[in-house]
Design a protein around this motif. Structure first.
Motif, PDB file in Angstrom:
ATOM      1  N   ARG A  10       0.843  -1.200   0.000  1.00 56.37           N
ATOM      2  CA  ARG A  10       0.000   0.000   0.000  1.00 56.37           C
ATOM      3  C   ARG A  10       0.879   1.250   0.000  1.00 56.37           C
ATOM      4  O   ARG A  10       1.934   1.285   0.634  1.00 56.37           O
ATOM      5  N   VAL A  11       0.425   2.289  -0.720  1.00 56.68           N
ATOM      6  CA  VAL A  11       1.168   3.543  -0.825  1.00 56.68           C
ATOM      7  C   VAL A  11       0.347   4.661  -0.193  1.00 56.68           C
ATOM      8  O   VAL A  11      -0.848   4.784  -0.454  1.00 56.68           O
ATOM      9  N   LEU A  12       1.000   5.459   0.643  1.00 56.46           N
ATOM     10  CA  LEU A  12       0.370   6.593   1.309  1.00 56.46           C
ATOM     11  C   LEU A  12       1.078   7.866   0.896  1.00 56.46           C
ATOM     12  O   LEU A  12       2.287   7.852   0.613  1.00 56.46           O
ATOM     13  N   ASP A  13       0.341   8.996   0.892  1.00 61.49           N
ATOM     14  CA  ASP A  13       1.025  10.265   0.692  1.00 61.49           C
ATOM     15  C   ASP A  13       1.616  10.701   2.031  1.00 61.49           C
ATOM     16  O   ASP A  13       1.470  10.013   3.038  1.00 61.49           O
ATOM     17  N   PRO A  18      -4.248   7.144   1.780  1.00 66.87           N
ATOM     18  CA  PRO A  18      -3.927   6.091   0.816  1.00 66.87           C
ATOM     19  C   PRO A  18      -4.064   6.590  -0.626  1.00 66.87           C
ATOM     20  O   PRO A  18      -5.034   7.260  -0.961  1.00 66.87           O
ATOM     21  N   VAL A  19      -3.069   6.266  -1.468  1.00 68.84           N
ATOM     22  CA  VAL A  19      -3.126   6.653  -2.882  1.00 68.84           C
ATOM     23  C   VAL A  19      -3.127   5.438  -3.802  1.00 68.84           C
ATOM     24  O   VAL A  19      -3.297   5.586  -5.005  1.00 68.84           O
ATOM     25  N   GLY A  20      -2.916   4.234  -3.280  1.00 69.70           N
ATOM     26  CA  GLY A  20      -2.961   3.036  -4.109  1.00 69.70           C
ATOM     27  C   GLY A  20      -2.001   1.963  -3.642  1.00 69.70           C
ATOM     28  O   GLY A  20      -1.618   1.919  -2.468  1.00 69.70           O
ATOM     29  N   VAL A 107       5.648   5.318   1.797  1.00 70.68           N
ATOM     30  CA  VAL A 107       5.184   6.680   2.023  1.00 70.68           C
ATOM     31  C   VAL A 107       5.899   7.603   1.042  1.00 70.68           C
ATOM     32  O   VAL A 107       7.127   7.549   0.915  1.00 70.68           O
ATOM     33  N   LEU A 108       5.117   8.426   0.344  1.00 67.44           N
ATOM     34  CA  LEU A 108       5.667   9.384  -0.614  1.00 67.44           C
ATOM     35  C   LEU A 108       5.953  10.711   0.078  1.00 67.44           C
ATOM     36  O   LEU A 108       5.296  11.067   1.055  1.00 67.44           O
ATOM     37  N   GLN A 109       6.914  11.448  -0.440  1.00 65.36           N
ATOM     38  CA  GLN A 109       7.291  12.731   0.143  1.00 65.36           C
ATOM     39  C   GLN A 109       6.247  13.798  -0.150  1.00 65.36           C
ATOM     40  O   GLN A 109       5.456  13.680  -1.093  1.00 65.36           O
ATOM     41  N   VAL A 110       6.281  14.855   0.628  1.00 61.78           N
ATOM     42  CA  VAL A 110       5.412  16.003   0.399  1.00 61.78           C
ATOM     43  C   VAL A 110       5.751  16.589  -0.969  1.00 61.78           C
ATOM     44  O   VAL A 110       6.927  16.753  -1.308  1.00 61.78           O
ATOM     45  N   GLY A 111       4.741  16.867  -1.780  1.00 58.42           N
ATOM     46  CA  GLY A 111       4.949  17.500  -3.076  1.00 58.42           C
ATOM     47  C   GLY A 111       5.437  16.547  -4.161  1.00 58.42           C
ATOM     48  O   GLY A 111       5.983  17.008  -5.167  1.00 58.42           O
ATOM     49  N   TYR A 112       5.214  15.247  -3.992  1.00 60.43           N
ATOM     50  CA  TYR A 112       5.626  14.296  -5.029  1.00 60.43           C
ATOM     51  C   TYR A 112       4.854  14.575  -6.323  1.00 60.43           C
ATOM     52  O   TYR A 112       3.781  15.175  -6.308  1.00 60.43           O
TER      53      TYR A 112
END
Length: 119
Positions: A10-13, A18-20, A107-112
């Protein structure tokens, strides 16, 4: 880390939304030569917001057959994007001592930036 540690995760911002799920990995061959080919480097993660399943090769823009499989797979993966590896803030680590029952997440970084996933 091996590729299977990232697939189907799972991917989170950065805010925890959750984004996918990671459905594929993108590599580029631009490293130092390793035999006849250049070494592979992880370029990014392909994230699908609707499904955990693979594209089965239908992310290639010129693949149109067999019909109706190609359009169905594309519809199922609509909204899928590529997140560059530099935009990833955290990945699951099996050896970090956390609870093994806890679901691993990326987890993706802010502003990805969301790049097109098509080839």
């Amino acid at each position: 880390m091996i590729a299977s540690d990232l697939l189907d995760v799972r991917v989170l911002d950065a805010g925890g939304t959750p984004v996918g799920w990671v459905v594929d990995l993108r590599f580029v061959l631009d490293g130092p030569p390793d035999g006849r080919l250049a070494g592979a480097r992880l370029h990014g993660l392909v994230v699908s917001p609707r499904t955990r399943s693979s594209f089965l090769g239908y992310e290639r823009s010129r693949v149109r057959h067999p019909w109706p499989i190609a359009p169905l797979v594309r519809r199922r993966h609509r909204g899928t994007f590529l997140a560059h590896w530099e935009d990833v803030a955290r990945v699951p680590d099996r050896d970090d001592g956390t609870d093994p029952e806890r679901e691993p997440v990326v987890v993706l970084q802010v502003g990805y930036t969301r790049y097109t996933a098509g080839l």
